[in-house]
Each structure stands twice: as C-alpha cells, then as structure tokens.
Design a protein around this motif. Structure first.
Motif, PDB file in Angstrom:
ATOM      1  N   VAL A  70       0.813  -1.222   0.000  1.00 14.36           N
ATOM      2  CA  VAL A  70       0.000   0.000   0.000  1.00 14.36           C
ATOM      3  C   VAL A  70       0.845   1.270   0.000  1.00 14.36           C
ATOM      4  O   VAL A  70       0.740   2.105  -0.907  1.00 14.36           O
ATOM      5  CB  VAL A  70      -0.961   0.007   1.210  1.00 14.36           C
ATOM      6  CG1 VAL A  70      -1.763   1.315   1.238  1.00 14.36           C
ATOM      7  CG2 VAL A  70      -1.896  -1.188   1.159  1.00 14.36           C
ATOM      8  N   ASP A  71       1.671   1.452   1.018  1.00 19.78           N
ATOM      9  CA  ASP A  71       2.393   2.714   1.191  1.00 19.78           C
ATOM     10  C   ASP A  71       3.307   3.009   0.003  1.00 19.78           C
ATOM     11  O   ASP A  71       4.113   2.166  -0.403  1.00 19.78           O
ATOM     12  CB  ASP A  71       3.223   2.672   2.468  1.00 19.78           C
ATOM     13  CG  ASP A  71       2.359   2.786   3.712  1.00 19.78           C
ATOM     14  OD1 ASP A  71       1.146   2.942   3.564  1.00 19.78           O
ATOM     15  OD2 ASP A  71       2.907   2.716   4.825  1.00 19.78           O
ATOM     16  N   ALA A  72       3.163   4.225  -0.540  1.00 22.04           N
ATOM     17  CA  ALA A  72       3.936   4.689  -1.702  1.00 22.04           C
ATOM     18  C   ALA A  72       3.663   3.849  -2.937  1.00 22.04           C
ATOM     19  O   ALA A  72       4.380   3.956  -3.937  1.00 22.04           O
ATOM     20  CB  ALA A  72       5.437   4.699  -1.397  1.00 22.04           C
ATOM     21  N   ARG A  73       2.612   3.013  -2.894  1.00 20.56           N
ATOM     22  CA  ARG A  73       2.304   2.130  -4.005  1.00 20.56           C
ATOM     23  C   ARG A  73       0.900   2.359  -4.568  1.00 20.56           C
ATOM     24  O   ARG A  73       0.601   1.901  -5.667  1.00 20.56           O
ATOM     25  CB  ARG A  73       2.428   0.676  -3.543  1.00 20.56           C
ATOM     26  CG  ARG A  73       3.875   0.247  -3.441  1.00 20.56           C
ATOM     27  CD  ARG A  73       4.170  -0.648  -2.262  1.00 20.56           C
ATOM     28  NE  ARG A  73       5.572  -1.006  -2.261  1.00 20.56           N
ATOM     29  CZ  ARG A  73       6.560  -0.227  -1.824  1.00 20.56           C
ATOM     30  NH1 ARG A  73       6.276   0.967  -1.318  1.00 20.56           N
ATOM     31  NH2 ARG A  73       7.816  -0.623  -1.889  1.00 20.56           N
ATOM     32  N   ALA A  74       0.052   3.044  -3.822  1.00 21.76           N
ATOM     33  CA  ALA A  74      -1.316   3.292  -4.275  1.00 21.76           C
ATOM     34  C   ALA A  74      -1.407   4.555  -5.125  1.00 21.76           C
ATOM     35  O   ALA A  74      -1.990   4.547  -6.218  1.00 21.76           O
ATOM     36  CB  ALA A  74      -2.253   3.395  -3.076  1.00 21.76           C
ATOM     37  N   TYR A  75      -0.803   5.663  -4.654  1.00 26.46           N
ATOM     38  CA  TYR A  75      -0.941   6.911  -5.414  1.00 26.46           C
ATOM     39  C   TYR A  75      -0.317   6.832  -6.804  1.00 26.46           C
ATOM     40  O   TYR A  75      -0.825   7.482  -7.737  1.00 26.46           O
ATOM     41  CB  TYR A  75      -0.382   8.094  -4.613  1.00 26.46           C
ATOM     42  CG  TYR A  75       1.099   8.322  -4.737  1.00 26.46           C
ATOM     43  CD1 TYR A  75       1.627   9.051  -5.796  1.00 26.46           C
ATOM     44  CD2 TYR A  75       1.995   7.811  -3.794  1.00 26.46           C
ATOM     45  CE1 TYR A  75       2.993   9.263  -5.919  1.00 26.46           C
ATOM     46  CE2 TYR A  75       3.354   8.019  -3.913  1.00 26.46           C
ATOM     47  CZ  TYR A  75       3.855   8.738  -4.975  1.00 26.46           C
ATOM     48  OH  TYR A  75       5.197   8.936  -5.105  1.00 26.46           O
ATOM     49  N   PRO A  76       0.793   6.061  -7.032  1.00 26.23           N
ATOM     50  CA  PRO A  76       1.312   5.973  -8.405  1.00 26.23           C
ATOM     51  C   PRO A  76       0.313   5.379  -9.393  1.00 26.23           C
ATOM     52  O   PRO A  76       0.372   5.677 -10.586  1.00 26.23           O
ATOM     53  CB  PRO A  76       2.548   5.072  -8.256  1.00 26.23           C
ATOM     54  CG  PRO A  76       2.998   5.268  -6.857  1.00 26.23           C
ATOM     55  CD  PRO A  76       1.718   5.400  -6.082  1.00 26.23           C
ATOM     56  N   VAL A  77      -0.614   4.529  -8.913  1.00 29.44           N
ATOM     57  CA  VAL A  77      -1.644   3.991  -9.805  1.00 29.44           C
ATOM     58  C   VAL A  77      -2.495   5.128 -10.349  1.00 29.44           C
ATOM     59  O   VAL A  77      -2.761   5.207 -11.555  1.00 29.44           O
ATOM     60  CB  VAL A  77      -2.522   2.971  -9.065  1.00 29.44           C
ATOM     61  CG1 VAL A  77      -3.655   2.482  -9.975  1.00 29.44           C
ATOM     62  CG2 VAL A  77      -1.680   1.794  -8.573  1.00 29.44           C
TER      63      VAL A  77
END
Length: 394
Positions: A70-77
């Motif tokens: 989740v962390d630092a991995r959701a907003y790039p989507v």
C-alpha cells in the motif's frame, strides 16, 4: 438552393457511459481501497506512514501488508491513470472536430479547477491532497507533452529504465546498511503531522495551511509517472488489453516484482520481524519509497490482465467500476469520513488497536462508497464532485 454550413465545433461535452472502457474504471474503483487504507492510517496515527510502532499479534501482519502493498504504491496507480485520462480527454475532443486551441483551453480550464478543488480539499479536510498537484502536472502536460509525437514519448521509457537501475543501486546500499547494522534496534515510527493530531478543527485548519504547500511541492515529481500513463494511453493499451497481453504481463510481473521486493525489507522491520539500527531503517525507507512508484504501472497492468478474464459483468465488477467512474467523489468522500470518524475533535474512533481501527474504517468506508456509487449508476447520476467539475469546465 441554400446550403447550410454547420458551425465549427469549439469543443464537445464530457464522455458518455457508452464510450467508457472497463479497465480504467475498474482500476480507479478498486485502488481507492488502497488509498483509503493509507490515508485512514495516517489520520488514525496522526502521522506517516501510519503503522503501529510496537505491533503485537495480527498488528504485525497489518503493518507488513500495508508497507509491502500500500504505502507509496497506491498513489502511483492514480498518477498513471491521470496521464491516461488526459490523453483520452484530448482524443475525444479532437475526434469531435474541436480545434486544437479549443482542446487546449478545455484541458487547461479543467486542470486549473482541479487546483482549486485541491486547495479547498486540503484546507478543509486533509493536507495530503493530490488534486492540486494533479492540476499543476496536468497543465504542464497540456502545454508541453500532449502534442508531442511517438518518438518524443519514448523518452519516458528510457527514464523509467534509468529509475529501475536507480532502485538497484539504492537496494545495494540498503543491503550494506543492514549487513553493517551495529547500533541499537530502531523501530519504525510515525512522523507526526500536526493537523492530524490537532485538538480542534480550527487548529487543524491552520496547520493544514502550512503543511499543504510543502506536501504539494514534494509530490510534483510524479509527473514522470503521469507521463508513462500518457505513453500507455497513446497506445490504447487498456482499451484493447488483448492486443497488449504480453506487454501487460511483463509490466505486471516486473513492476510488482520491483515494488514488492523493494518494500519487503521495511515491511519486515515494521512488523517487528527484523531488527536493525536507525541508519539501516532510513536506507530501507528510501528503498521502499523509490521502488513504490513501480507499483503504479504494475497494478495497472495487473488489472488490465484481469479484465481479459472477465466474461460477464458481475454485480461486484459493475459496482466497483461505478465507483471508478466517480473516483473524484469517492476520494473526497473518504476525506470527509476520516475527519468525522477519526479526528480527535470529532468521533475519535481510535480505540483499542489503532491499526485495526484504521483498517476496518478504511474497508467500511470503501464498501459504503462502492454501494453509493452503484446506486447512483442505477439512476444515471454522476458523482457530485464530477457534476460540479463538468459544469465548471463545460
């Protein structure tokens, strides 16, 4: 005989339901759950990354999963999908016969209003707003990227290749830091955000006015992720995933492989299953953050492959896609929910295990937003935020 000449098209209105592709909507709707898990935890712990510093039992697993996926991995989507959406909007306007100048005005106006939405959102609800940053990046892309040719856009692929090499170097340095760790074990702690821990709404508002500009400036570099979405949209990868199955498979395996492996060491520390000194924790945090951006294309590619396996539009798929069509409203609804449920001056539901509370609240709010979006879709209602934005733009 009199000939009637049709007036030149200045611009067309927003996209209709029949024009929508499944994959982008499904991606946005599903990934709002990960955005919720990240932001609700920030609210619950009044800081970032929003993890239990001394986890016990199932809290260890919650920390591990959050830091890995989740962390630092959701907003790039959403950064990838924002770039994708820019091209879709550009293409629809041009195909309707709108002049290049009119298309540019529409895009600039829409992104300028996003900046306004972001400012209101950040001031009233949550300093970690991304709408304003999307608006700024959208203006930059409109002025300098959207009218470029395919050869120019290949530059972004070279940039991502260099970023992959960068992850390898950072990973090597992090490994050395772990091997050389000799000081006392350092737990993963949350960096406090004053606005999230303020005892009054007015105090939180004042704090957000200080925090928001710095946050926005720090995330503007995600333009490189947006640019990748622009490249993908020009290839119409999500509109026709079957024709790009090999590419999607490689990106899903490679992107998610990098992001999971890069986040795994910090996740082990956060779960309390690996003990290293502060220098090593800092190195692992950097590795987790830098590798996280590969989760953007990785998750997008994974959902592109998932769409290929969907034979019938089941109720869950239609409901999640309905939320994806109303992702702006869903995103803002989440912030309202965190403020009401988790802020110290409202219901403050951070009782017992904060990690449990944050996860349960995030899941509950997401399910409610999916149900609400589906109900609106059955009545052909757009989300309130989408309706307002469309009125302002068109």
């Amino acid at each position: 005989m009199t000939t009637t000449v049709a007036p030149a098209v200045d611009h067309r209105g927003p996209v209709t339901g029949k024009e929508r592709a499944l994959a982008p909507d499904l991606i946005r709707g599903a990934m709002l759950l990960l955005i919720g898990l990240a932001n609700s935890a920030n609210f619950a712990f009044a800081g970032q990354p929003g993890v239990e510093s001394a986890p016990h039992g199932f809290e260890r697993i919650l920390n591990f999963l959050k830091l890995t996926f989740v962390d630092a991995r959701a907003y790039p989507v959403f950064a990838v999908m924002f770039g994708y959406g820019l091209v879709q909007l550009f293409r629809r306007q041009r195909s309707s016969g709108a002049t290049p100048g009119a298309v540019r005005r529409i895009l600039l106006k829409r992104n300028a209003w996003l900046i306004g939405f972001g400012l209101v959102h950040a001031t009233l609800l949550y300093f970690g707003d991304f709408l304003g940053a999307y608006g700024i990046v959208g203006i930059i892309c409109t002025l300098f990227l959207l009218n470029r040719g395919d050869k120019f856009h290949r530059i972004v692929l070279a940039i991502w290749a260099l970023m992959a090499v960068e992850v390898l170097f950072i990973g090597a340095r992090a490994a050395l830091a772990v091997v050389n760790s000799s000081g006392p074990a350092h737990a993963l702690t949350n960096s406090p955000n004053p606005s999230l821990g303020a005892s009054s709404y007015l105090g939180s508002l004042v704090d957000r006015l200080h925090e928001y500009p710095l946050h926005t400036a720090s995330v503007i570099p995600f333009i490189m992720i947006v640019w990748l979405g622009i490249w993908a949209a020009r290839k119409q990868i999500l509109e026709n995933p079957a024709a790009h199955k090999t590419l999607l498979t490689r990106v899903a395996v490679g992107g998610l492989g990098i992001t999971v492996v890069g986040g795994l060491p910090l996740a082990l520390v956060g779960a309390g299953w690996m003990h290293v000194d502060k220098s090593a924790v800092d190195a692992l945090s950097l590795l987790s953050h830098v590798s996280g951006m590969f989760g953007g294309p990785g998750y997008v590619a994974l959902f592109g492959l998932l769409v290929l396996r969907i034979r019938t539009l089941s109720l869950p798929v239609r409901a999640i896609s309905a939320l994806g069509q109303r992702s702006l409203s869903g995103y803002l609804f989440q912030s309202v929910s965190w403020m009401i449920l988790l802020a110290p001056f409202t219901l403050d539901l951070r009782f017992g295990s904060t990690a449990y509370t944050a996860a349960l609240v995030a899941i509950g709010v997401w399910v409610a937003s999916v149900a609400g979006a589906y109900a609106m879709s059955r009545r052909s209602y757009r989300g309130p935020a989408e309706t307002l934005l469309r009125k302002l733009v068109y």
